[in-house]
Enzyme design. Structure first.
Site, mmCIF file in Angstrom:
data_model
loop_
_atom_site.group_PDB
_atom_site.id
_atom_site.type_symbol
_atom_site.label_atom_id
_atom_site.label_comp_id
_atom_site.label_asym_id
_atom_site.label_seq_id
_atom_site.Cartn_x
_atom_site.Cartn_y
_atom_site.Cartn_z
ATOM 1 N N ASP A 173 0.837 -1.204 0.000
ATOM 2 C CA ASP A 173 0.000 0.000 0.000
ATOM 3 C C ASP A 173 0.875 1.259 0.000
ATOM 4 O O ASP A 173 0.520 2.283 0.558
ATOM 5 C CB ASP A 173 -0.976 0.007 1.199
ATOM 6 C CG ASP A 173 -1.976 1.157 1.152
ATOM 7 O OD1 ASP A 173 -2.193 1.727 0.055
ATOM 8 O OD2 ASP A 173 -2.530 1.508 2.218
ATOM 9 N N LYS A 212 4.621 7.330 0.608
ATOM 10 C CA LYS A 212 4.458 6.461 1.775
ATOM 11 C C LYS A 212 5.673 5.578 2.030
ATOM 12 O O LYS A 212 5.923 5.192 3.168
ATOM 13 C CB LYS A 212 3.231 5.560 1.555
ATOM 14 C CG LYS A 212 1.894 6.193 1.906
ATOM 15 C CD LYS A 212 0.847 5.083 1.864
ATOM 16 C CE LYS A 212 -0.556 5.600 2.065
ATOM 17 N NZ LYS A 212 -1.525 4.480 1.909
HETATM 18 CA CA CA Z 1 -4.279 2.871 -0.156
#
Ligand code: CA
Length: 723
Positions: free
Chosen positions: A318, A345
């Site tokens: 993710d 991220k």
């Molecule tokens: Ca996501």
């Protein structure tokens, strides 16, 4: 800005709106490109197209910011997360709240000029991975544009708030949502969407600002390879995929970041994670899976692909590249480079050449253990040699929340620093025993139940461990030297986006309910004020009638608040969301707020261990993403340990039949049986007993707390050995 004559101050609000509307009519691409010529306004999402979030206003500065006080506040009457960046045009603020509601507000007084509610069906909320949030509007040539949670793009008349046109941007049978702010470039409104946790195919679309006519659409991942792809870029991308990804969607949603370079005429979009997350399920046999987790440069007129840079090839965690994209001209190695910067991220801070997409540099800005470094020769990450979580589970840094999420950064060109609202927390990633796609449910392909504390772990230990593992800080990052210059450590993660100003200031709200200002060059704390609720949104600043203001949407919520459970317990959950606006010498006061008392009303415990374990598993599969891990709610949604006897009686009707669907709590009868619901209720009842025992424990609990603190430290040490 010209000073306004005294009689003008007495204008009735309708006349004021009309005057404002004239100026909004004239708000075009040239004005946004030249936004630095009107620092009193905040004309687009990142203030300028380069998205630096740096204001040249200096009336509020490091010498007087200690005198900042509340000028006024505006109640949004919502209790869900607020993430919007207010847009300020010639004395009018346009902002949004949860469920995509839009307001126009007098920037001097806080008086509402109009409100628009797009009437998003509350049942759509369950398709939103990360709260029913909205990050704001775009304003252009007399219109205000908002993307609604249920996938519509609506153009409102800037003067009246009445809809001018509305288009559907999605396949309404798929779990798409819109939370991002539209951008307008050269007469086209650009909007993406989210949904890659559930199973969708990502894209960004452009609509004519005047008519709503669709101009182009760029899909970020290839479709069914037996059919022609939508573009040459996708034909090329299809070679990097295996298996039957298109049946689930593939992911790659463009749910947040965009930036525009007028000189190069390039639009940059940030592309999200794979759907499902787990690449071995999504694309068995491997492949980079373009253009997941990439920054893609497009022509804004046509949507034509120009270049891409993939931050996380074959992403499986993710690790989106939807985080804030920021453009700047930096002197690197004695040469001025046109760069693009991002802290996605995956934990590395990237500097790229924005004309070509070529890699310049990258270094970890938080703890990273999925890769050792980025190879400067290839621009690709060098993954650690442990097969990640393919053979056995792995405590991985960063977590799916990222080292940095959507919360905007800011750049101060004078200090030469980028300010990153950073997150320090891991996730235990584990392959599932098996994977079956469930329509409209979370389809991550990762065993998220395995990431939870064991079902038998005492609640107090779970909370203490969560607090130790989940941290957050504000990092001042030198993008040229690729290193941190200073940091402010916060109580926990999920703090606000950032604003920097030429007054040598950095503003940031915090999860524990403060708005603070620091010196931009040194990080020295200069001012802070309590805000009653945690802040996640970024502040903006503007000037009207010679007075400079700092404004922020204050309302705790979002993905971490909903799902993190004990790790979000430190945050302030206030009375409801507000727009808070400050000025020098402001003397307004927030009304006193007392958090309502809660009552634990557990039933006698009769369930056996097998039922409790089943309830724990079902709760963490279907409920925890909104109501919090281990049944501890860190958000404004109900903490189910505190269910009233009436709610307990109605439990099956709520959980299976959906009697509260108009509030957003839909029924899960298509996924859960009556026995499942009973097991979940039994688990929640046990958690209520756990909390009751803690509350009533007295001195004995204090002693236990002490030992649990030591046990949590030991557990953290053990876990860190696993990472
Ligand atoms: Ca996501």
């Amino acid at each position: 800005m010209k000073p306004i004559l005294a009689p003008a101050l007495a204008l009735a609000s309708s006349a004021f709106i009309a005057a404002g509307a004239g100026a909004q009519q004239a708000l075009d691409t040239a004005r946004i490109v030249n936004a630095d010529k009107e620092p009193q306004n905040w004309l687009s999402y990142g203030r300028t197209y380069d998205e630096q979030r740096f204001s040249t206003l200096t009336k509020i500065n490091d010498g007087n910011v200690r005198n900042l006080g509340l000028a006024w506040y505006f109640d949004t009457n919502t209790t869900r997360g607020l993430e919007a960046t207010p847009i300020v045009v010639d004395g009018v603020i346009y902002t949004t709240g949860s469920w995509s509601v839009v307001w126009a507000i007098d920037a001097r007084t806080g008086k509402q000029l109009w409100m628009y509610d797009p009437q998003v069906p509350k049942s759509w909320g369950v398709k939103a991975c990360c709260d029913v949030v909205n990050r704001g509007v775009a304003v252009y040539q007399g219109k205000v544009f908002v993307g609604t949670l249920d996938g519509r793009l609506v153009a409102l008349d800037a003067a009246s708030g009445k809809p001018a046109w509305e288009v559907n941007t999605i396949d309404r049978d798929k779990p798409y949502t819109i939370t991002g702010a539209p951008r307008v470039v050269k007469g086209k409104v650009l909007i993406g969407n989210g949904g890659a946790e559930f199973g969708v195919r990502g894209y960004v679309s452009a609509y004519d600002a005047a008519t709503g006519q669709q101009a182009w659409r760029f899909y970020t991942v290839p479709g069914d390879p037996s059919k022609p792809q939508a573009s040459a870029a996708l034909t090329k991308a299809a070679q990097t995929w295996k298996g039957e990804w298109w049946k689930i969607g593939g992911g790659g949603t463009v749910w947040d970041s965009m930036a525009y370079d007028a000189e190069l005429d390039l639009l940059y979009i940030g592309v999200g994670n794979g759907s499902p997350w787990n690449r071995d399920i999504r694309s068995p046999g491997g492949g980079d899976n373009l253009y997941l987790s990439s920054i893609v440069a497009l022509r804004p007129d046509s949507g034509e692909y120009v270049w891409h840079y993939q931050t996380t090839p074959g992403e499986t965690w993710d690790y989106t590249a939807t985080q804030h994209i920021m453009l700047a001209d930096l002197s690197i190695g004695g040469q001025v480079r046109k760069v693009l910067m991002q802290a996605p991220k995956n934990g590395f801070f990237y500097v790229l050449d924005r004309a070509t997409g070529k890699f310049i540099s990258a270094q970890p800005y938080v703890k990273v253990n999925w890769a050792t470094h980025i190879d400067p020769a290839t621009g690709r990450p060098v993954e650690t040699a442990d097969e990640q979580y393919r053979k056995k589970e792995k405590l991985t840094f960063p977590s799916p929340y990222g080292g940095h999420n959507w919360h905007p950064m800011a750049f101060n060109p004078k200090a030469g620093l980028v300010y990153i609202p950073a997150l320090d927390l891991p996730l235990l990633y584990k392959n599932p025993e098996s994977f079956k796609y469930v329509p409209n449910a979370w389809n991550t392909g990762v065993d998220l139940v395995a990431a939870m504390p064991p079902s038998g772990m005492p609640q107090v230990l779970d909370r203490k461990l969560a607090a130790l593992l989940a941290k957050g800080h504000l990092s001042a990052w030198d993008p040229v030297r690729q290193k941190e210059v200073w940091r402010v450590q916060h109580t926990g993660p999920w703090n606000g986006g950032v604003l920097s100003t030429a007054g040598n200031l950095v503003f940031q709200g915090t999860a524990d309910g403060r708005l603070a200002a620091y010196r931009a060059d040194s990080g020295a704390p200069l001012w802070e004020t309590p805000t009653q609720t945690g802040i996640i949104a970024p502040p903006v600043t503007y000037q009207v009638d010679g007075e400079q203001y700092v404004a922020v949407m204050a309302g705790w919520g979002g993905a971490f608040a909903l799902a993190a459970g004990g790790a979000a317990q430190f945050a302030q959950k206030g009375p409801g969301g507000r727009l808070l606006v400050y000025k020098l010498g402001g003397t307004a006061q927030l009304p006193p707020f007392q958090r309502p008392a809660r009552q634990l009303s557990p039933q006698p415990q009769t369930a056996n261990e097998a039922t409790l374990k089943k309830g724990y598993e079902q709760y963490h599969t279907f409920c925890a993403a909104c109501h919090g891990a281990t049944a501890i709610s860190g958000s404004m949604l109900p903490d189910l340990r505190y269910m009233s006897p009436a709610t307990q009686t109605a439990f099956d009707k709520i959980v299976l039949e959906g009697v509260y669907k108009e509030t957003g709590m839909v029924g899960f009868g298509h996924l859960l049986t009556k026995a499942d619901a009973d097991a979940i209720r039994a688990y929640l009842n046990k958690r209520a007993h756990d909390q009751l025992a803690e509350d009533q424990g007295g001195w004995w609990q204090a002693i236990k707390d002490f030992f649990y603190s030591i046990a949590a430290q030991a557990l953290k040490l053990l876990l860190s050995l696993k990472s």
